[in-house]
Motif scaffolding. Structure first.
Motif, PDB file in Angstrom:
ATOM      1  N   ALA A   4      75.226  47.610  50.599  1.00  0.00           N
ATOM      2  CA  ALA A   4      75.662  46.598  51.547  1.00  0.00           C
ATOM      3  C   ALA A   4      74.636  46.432  52.662  1.00  0.00           C
ATOM      4  CB  ALA A   4      77.017  46.963  52.130  1.00  0.00           C
ATOM      5  N   ALA A   5      74.084  47.549  53.133  1.00  0.00           N
ATOM      6  CA  ALA A   5      73.072  47.481  54.206  1.00  0.00           C
ATOM      7  C   ALA A   5      71.808  46.812  53.683  1.00  0.00           C
ATOM      8  CB  ALA A   5      72.763  48.874  54.725  1.00  0.00           C
ATOM      9  N   ALA A   6      71.427  47.134  52.451  1.00  0.00           N
ATOM     10  CA  ALA A   6      70.227  46.512  51.871  1.00  0.00           C
ATOM     11  C   ALA A   6      70.446  45.015  51.712  1.00  0.00           C
ATOM     12  CB  ALA A   6      69.907  47.149  50.516  1.00  0.00           C
ATOM     13  N   ARG A   7      71.651  44.644  51.280  1.00  0.00           N
ATOM     14  CA  ARG A   7      71.964  43.219  51.146  1.00  0.00           C
ATOM     15  C   ARG A   7      71.928  42.540  52.518  1.00  0.00           C
ATOM     16  NH1 ARG A   7      73.985  39.223  48.200  1.00  0.00           N
ATOM     17  NH2 ARG A   7      75.678  37.920  49.011  1.00  0.00           N
ATOM     18  N   SER A   8      72.465  43.192  53.512  1.00  0.00           N
ATOM     19  CA  SER A   8      72.449  42.649  54.877  1.00  0.00           C
ATOM     20  C   SER A   8      71.015  42.496  55.376  1.00  0.00           C
ATOM     21  CB  SER A   8      73.239  43.567  55.803  1.00  0.00           C
ATOM     22  OG  SER A   8      73.158  43.103  57.129  1.00  0.00           O
ATOM     23  N   ASN A   9      70.175  43.482  55.064  1.00  0.00           N
ATOM     24  CA  ASN A   9      68.761  43.400  55.454  1.00  0.00           C
ATOM     25  C   ASN A   9      68.072  42.231  54.761  1.00  0.00           C
ATOM     26  OD1 ASN A   9      68.930  45.556  57.156  1.00  0.00           O
ATOM     27  ND2 ASN A   9      68.118  47.051  55.695  1.00  0.00           N
ATOM     28  N   LYS A  10      68.402  42.052  53.483  1.00  0.00           N
ATOM     29  CA  LYS A  10      67.811  40.921  52.746  1.00  0.00           C
ATOM     30  C   LYS A  10      68.269  39.591  53.336  1.00  0.00           C
ATOM     31  CE  LYS A  10      67.041  43.069  48.253  1.00  0.00           C
ATOM     32  NZ  LYS A  10      67.396  43.054  46.839  1.00  0.00           N
ATOM     33  N   VAL A  11      69.543  39.503  53.662  1.00  0.00           N
ATOM     34  CA  VAL A  11      70.076  38.273  54.258  1.00  0.00           C
ATOM     35  C   VAL A  11      69.421  38.033  55.613  1.00  0.00           C
ATOM     36  CG1 VAL A  11      72.145  37.200  55.260  1.00  0.00           C
ATOM     37  CG2 VAL A  11      72.278  38.290  53.009  1.00  0.00           C
ATOM     38  N   ASP A  12      69.308  39.110  56.413  1.00  0.00           N
ATOM     39  CA  ASP A  12      68.658  38.971  57.725  1.00  0.00           C
ATOM     40  C   ASP A  12      67.207  38.544  57.568  1.00  0.00           C
ATOM     41  OD1 ASP A  12      70.978  39.664  59.004  1.00  0.00           O
ATOM     42  OD2 ASP A  12      70.374  41.761  59.391  1.00  0.00           O
TER      43      ASP A  12
END
Length: 127
Positions: free
Chosen positions: A1-9
């Motif tokens: 989830a954090a990696a996905r959030s980083n990608k989205v950011d």
């Protein structure tokens, strides 16, 4: 989830930088267009003045031809003015050619900005 959030950011940051670049490009385009419009207006004004100058020289030349027997000196002055008007007209034609070339460059830049805008919209839709 954090990696996905980083990608989205990261994607949002990338899109934001693209938006800023497009906005800068659009502002530069507006400045260039305003500059070219002002130059076009000056060229048009100069061309109008040159045309009226040429017409005035031609009228003056016709008047002098009626009195050519009386004064060859005046007839030579008219010829010099005609040559000057032709040189000025040639300069105006050169400026018009330059303006046409600059317009083509602006059109190409506008096409590139449109393409960048479309890509940006596609990137946004993908997110």
């Amino acid at each position: 989830a954090a990696a996905r959030s980083n990608k989205v950011d990261a994607a949002k940051s990338f899109l934001k930088s693209k938006e800023v670049a497009v906005a800068r490009g659009e502002e530069e385009q507006r400045r260039r267009e305003a500059k070219h419009e002002a130059e076009d207006a000056k060229r048009e004004e100069a061309l109008g003045l040159l045309k009226s100058k040429l017409e005035a020289a031609e009228r003056f030349e016709r008047e002098l031809e009626l009195e050519a027997e009386k004064s060859r000196k005046v007839a030579k002055e008219v010829e010099a003015r005609r040559r000057e008007a032709e040189r000025d007209t040639a300069r105006a034609a050169s400026l018009n050619a330059e303006c046409t070339s600059e317009r083509a460059t602006l059109d190409e830049m506008r096409r590139q900005l449109d393409a960048d805008r479309r890509r940006l919209e596609e990137d946004r839709r993908k997110l």
